[in-house]
Design a protein around this motif. Sequence first.
Motif, PDB file in Angstrom:
ATOM      1  N   ALA A  78       0.807  -1.226   0.000  1.00 24.44           N
ATOM      2  CA  ALA A  78       0.000   0.000   0.000  1.00 24.44           C
ATOM      3  C   ALA A  78       0.838   1.274   0.000  1.00 24.44           C
ATOM      4  O   ALA A  78       0.275   2.368  -0.041  1.00 24.44           O
ATOM      5  N   ALA A  84       0.218   3.981  -2.752  1.00 27.43           N
ATOM      6  CA  ALA A  84      -1.080   4.648  -2.616  1.00 27.43           C
ATOM      7  C   ALA A  84      -1.089   5.596  -1.424  1.00 27.43           C
ATOM      8  O   ALA A  84      -1.604   6.714  -1.511  1.00 27.43           O
ATOM      9  N   VAL A  85      -0.500   5.162  -0.300  1.00 35.10           N
ATOM     10  CA  VAL A  85      -0.436   6.036   0.882  1.00 35.10           C
ATOM     11  C   VAL A  85       0.391   7.280   0.568  1.00 35.10           C
ATOM     12  O   VAL A  85       0.012   8.408   0.904  1.00 35.10           O
ATOM     13  N   VAL A 138      -1.429   9.891  -1.281  1.00 29.58           N
ATOM     14  CA  VAL A 138      -2.415  10.612  -0.478  1.00 29.58           C
ATOM     15  C   VAL A 138      -1.759  11.700   0.368  1.00 29.58           C
ATOM     16  O   VAL A 138      -2.282  12.826   0.475  1.00 29.58           O
ATOM     17  N   THR A 187       4.292   3.156   7.523  1.00 26.24           N
ATOM     18  CA  THR A 187       3.507   1.940   7.394  1.00 26.24           C
ATOM     19  C   THR A 187       4.326   0.747   7.864  1.00 26.24           C
ATOM     20  O   THR A 187       5.556   0.810   7.934  1.00 26.24           O
ATOM     21  N   GLN A 239      -5.802  -1.459   1.618  1.00 29.76           N
ATOM     22  CA  GLN A 239      -5.180  -0.248   1.061  1.00 29.76           C
ATOM     23  C   GLN A 239      -6.088   0.966   1.227  1.00 29.76           C
ATOM     24  O   GLN A 239      -5.637   2.048   1.609  1.00 29.76           O
ATOM     25  N   THR A 240      -7.361   0.781   0.969  1.00 24.80           N
ATOM     26  CA  THR A 240      -8.321   1.876   1.140  1.00 24.80           C
ATOM     27  C   THR A 240      -8.352   2.359   2.586  1.00 24.80           C
ATOM     28  O   THR A 240      -8.338   3.562   2.863  1.00 24.80           O
ATOM     29  N   CYS A 247      -5.054   4.230   3.463  1.00 26.15           N
ATOM     30  CA  CYS A 247      -4.995   5.560   2.845  1.00 26.15           C
ATOM     31  C   CYS A 247      -5.896   6.549   3.575  1.00 26.15           C
ATOM     32  O   CYS A 247      -5.517   7.708   3.798  1.00 26.15           O
ATOM     33  N   THR A 248      -7.078   6.090   3.963  1.00 25.68           N
ATOM     34  CA  THR A 248      -7.991   6.951   4.714  1.00 25.68           C
ATOM     35  C   THR A 248      -7.384   7.330   6.063  1.00 25.68           C
ATOM     36  O   THR A 248      -7.434   8.490   6.482  1.00 25.68           O
TER      37      THR A 248
END
Length: 202
Positions: free
Chosen positions: A3, A6-7, A10, A36, A111-112, A115-116
């Motif tokens: 992830a 993607a992180v 963001v 992470t 992953q979602t 990221c949030t």
Amino acid sequence: MFADRAVGAVIRPLGFKGTRGTWLRQTADGIAMIGTGRRTLPGSVLVHVGLAVVPVEWWEYVTWRDNLGPQPLSKSTLRYGMRFVESRRQPERGFVHMPPDPQTGDLESAQTALCTAAAELAGIADDLLRPGRYLDGLLAIEDIGYGMWEPVVVLLAERGRSRQLEDAIVAMYHAYAQHGGHPPDRVADYARARAAIRGPRA
């Protein structure tokens, strides 16, 4: 980690720089890191994202306490992070358990969530890097424990001489005595000296 890209996408627009699971944001008032990680547990894999923040006033004290000499903020500064406030504001979605052999859906869902959580942590970092906000977070803790009194006293000193600072010093001595620790004379002397430079609190 799967992830990380993607992180990073963001939180880079939010002022963080880095790669491979570690992103830093530095200001005149401190330094923050979002990172992470992945751990293999019995029956699951834990992936997570977390935050560490070091106010510049705490770093100045640490370099004095540990005889490090004057040093600028850097990634190594974060080894001295307190994490008392960050851990209490950690979003639950920042910890995700996956099956030992995660499928595409598991990875996408994790992953979602990460990221949030990373976006939320970036906002928390922005808050805690502002002058006095880390101290506000410490003072908001209902039951300030033994290890918390040192940063409370040190950071309170930046607000100048006050009854609140003297009360905190008394409470620190009491906590150290109850814990069987040596009297925190150096902490108190440092704090009073710093507060004298700042002057009386208005």
